[in-house]
Design a protein around this motif. Structure first.
Motif, PDB file in Angstrom:
ATOM      1  N   GLY A 308      23.970  10.095   8.673  1.00 28.83           N
ATOM      2  CA  GLY A 308      23.924  11.625   8.491  1.00 28.83           C
ATOM      3  C   GLY A 308      25.059  11.823   7.394  1.00 28.83           C
ATOM      4  N   LEU A 309      24.322  13.268   6.371  1.00 26.95           N
ATOM      5  CA  LEU A 309      25.393  13.704   5.541  1.00 26.95           C
ATOM      6  C   LEU A 309      26.170  15.058   6.300  1.00 26.95           C
ATOM      7  CD1 LEU A 309      22.730  13.475   2.928  1.00 26.95           C
ATOM      8  CD2 LEU A 309      24.121  11.967   3.529  1.00 26.95           C
ATOM      9  N   ARG A 310      26.950  15.271   6.719  1.00 26.39           N
ATOM     10  CA  ARG A 310      28.055  16.235   6.815  1.00 26.39           C
ATOM     11  C   ARG A 310      28.511  17.084   5.353  1.00 26.39           C
ATOM     12  NH1 ARG A 310      31.322  11.520   7.625  1.00 26.39           N
ATOM     13  NH2 ARG A 310      31.155   9.941  10.040  1.00 26.39           N
ATOM     14  N   PRO A 311      28.142  18.452   6.003  1.00 28.88           N
ATOM     15  CA  PRO A 311      28.195  19.707   4.427  1.00 28.88           C
ATOM     16  C   PRO A 311      29.503  19.972   4.523  1.00 28.88           C
ATOM     17  CG  PRO A 311      27.547  20.448   7.253  1.00 28.88           C
ATOM     18  CD  PRO A 311      27.715  18.769   7.188  1.00 28.88           C
ATOM     19  N   GLY A 312      30.091  18.543   3.731  1.00 29.39           N
ATOM     20  CA  GLY A 312      31.561  19.473   3.183  1.00 29.39           C
ATOM     21  C   GLY A 312      31.701  20.092   2.058  1.00 29.39           C
ATOM     22  N   ARG A 313      33.111  21.361   1.835  1.00 31.07           N
ATOM     23  CA  ARG A 313      32.998  22.352   1.116  1.00 31.07           C
ATOM     24  C   ARG A 313      34.072  22.325   0.820  1.00 31.07           C
ATOM     25  NH1 ARG A 313      33.773  27.442   0.662  1.00 31.07           N
ATOM     26  NH2 ARG A 313      32.812  28.895  -0.228  1.00 31.07           N
ATOM     27  N   LYS A 314      34.280  22.026  -1.047  1.00 26.65           N
ATOM     28  CA  LYS A 314      35.309  22.147  -1.351  1.00 26.65           C
ATOM     29  C   LYS A 314      36.111  23.827  -0.930  1.00 26.65           C
ATOM     30  CE  LYS A 314      34.266  19.152  -4.980  1.00 26.65           C
ATOM     31  NZ  LYS A 314      34.118  20.031  -7.171  1.00 26.65           N
ATOM     32  N   GLY A 315      37.362  23.878  -0.267  1.00 26.25           N
ATOM     33  CA  GLY A 315      38.003  24.802  -0.249  1.00 26.25           C
ATOM     34  C   GLY A 315      37.967  25.915   1.909  1.00 26.25           C
TER      35      GLY A 315
END
Length: 365
Positions: A308-315
């Protein structure tokens, strides 16, 4: 229904469903979820929530907001998982052990967990400098997602299957543009919970969003009733997550900006090697009763491998409100709740509470 404020939630992953439940159960709203993929659909790379292990072990570090979200979520899930509780079948309460190759920067984060204790040096695996144990819970993610959906519908919410290309579509026509409704109307508010989709959804197009690829192997080992995790100096992260069903999720990896949508065979083999080294008890009891188990003993109990592709986010998580003009120049608040990375489940109720409070405040202005 006419007296209720109409709210559209875009997205039906664990964050979207939890947020929709929280808003619908506050009262005064009719919430409609618009989503391309639903919990009852076959597993897909587009729907990360199906692939989660999942267990509640906070990774909040020094982020105080994240700590509070995780703690609220654990409290809620602990109540849901109580014997005879409304969602007991979605959870398994377990004894969890965590081993570290390096000292933790924020050890206080997990000290709030039930039965927390530091492990003696003699109990640590080789090359580990610290270990802890505590009580927590695991979540059978496919079962839990369907629980959230049924709870949402029972509370009076509704759901429409649709693929939103731009938030302007929903701002102007609501969910009716996807359901074939003859009378279209702008909702009172829109809540965006689209995970990795925030990178490409028109009107959002958040370039701080990026994938963190994970891969796991699911085994059938109902004799495992504990959780175990180890982190190495090489950045490897190995975990054993038992589900109430008797399935065991063995992982894993965290690779940023890797979009590959199917399991890699060499990664599966590496995960099994690491998982067996961490937990030789994965081998069937009848094998262990006769001889020393070996890695090959896991082959007959493999159910599936997945990624699966975890939804990472800068900040970190985006939790805020923006106002957008509709076609008739009416200002509509857009509440954003996405970018949870690998901690969507363990912060879901906390972030849903913040999102619902942002919504209520915006609509009161």
């Amino acid at each position: 229904m006419q007296d209720l404020k109409q709210v559209v939630v875009i997205g039906a992953g664990v964050v979207g469903l939890t947020t929709a439940v929280r808003i619908q159960e506050r009262g005064g709203y009719h919430v409609e979820i618009v989503a391309e993929t639903l919990p009852s659909d076959p597993k897909s790379i587009k729907y990360t929530s199906h692939w989660a292990g999942a267990h509640h072990v906070s990774l909040a570090g020094s982020d105080v907001r994240q700590q509070k979200m995780d703690q609220e979520t654990f409290k809620t899930m602990w109540e849901l998982s109580a014997p005879g509780g409304p969602a007991e079948g979605c959870f398994l309460r377990i004894h969890q052990e965590e081993y570290y190759a390096e000292g933790r920067a924020n050890p206080e984060v997990l000290k709030v967990m039930p039965e927390y204790q530091a492990l003696p040096t003699s109990a640590l695996p080789p090359q580990c400098v610290e270990g802890i144990s505590f009580k927590t819970l695991t979540i059978d993610s496919p079962v839990y997602l369907n629980y959230l959906l049924s709870r949402f519908l029972a509370a009076g919410g509704s759901i429409v299957r649709g693929s939103v290309q731009h938030i302007a579509q929903v701002i102007e026509g609501g969910s009716g543009i996807f359901s074939g409704r003859k009378t279209l109307a702008s909702p009172a508010a829109v809540v965006v919970c689209v995970g990795l989709g925030a990178r490409t959804l028109g009107g959002v197009e958040d370039k701080d969003i990026y994938p963190i690829r994970g891969q796991t192997v699911v085994l059938r080992a109902p004799w495992i009733k504990f959780g175990r995790t180890i982190s190495s100096k090489l950045g490897l992260w190995t975990y054993i997550i038992p589900r109430r069903s008797g399935d065991i999720v063995v992982g894993g990896i965290k690779v940023e900006n890797d979009w590959y949508p199917v399991p890699r065979h060499e990664t599966t083999e590496d995960i099994l090697r690491r998982g067996f080294a961490l937990c030789p008890e994965l081998a069937p009891p009848e094998v262990r009763a006769q001889r020393e188990p070996v890695l090959e003993d896991l082959q007959p109990i493999i159910i599936e491998e997945g990624c699966g592709l975890r939804p990472g986010r800068k900040g970190g998580i985006r939790l805020e409100v923006e106002w957008v003009n509709s076609q008739d120049q009416k200002k509509v608040p857009i509440v954003f709740n996405y970018g949870h990375g690998g901690y969507g489940y363990q912060s879901s109720w906390g972030s849903a509470t913040i999102a619902s409070e942002l919504l209520e405040k915006a609509l009161a202005e």
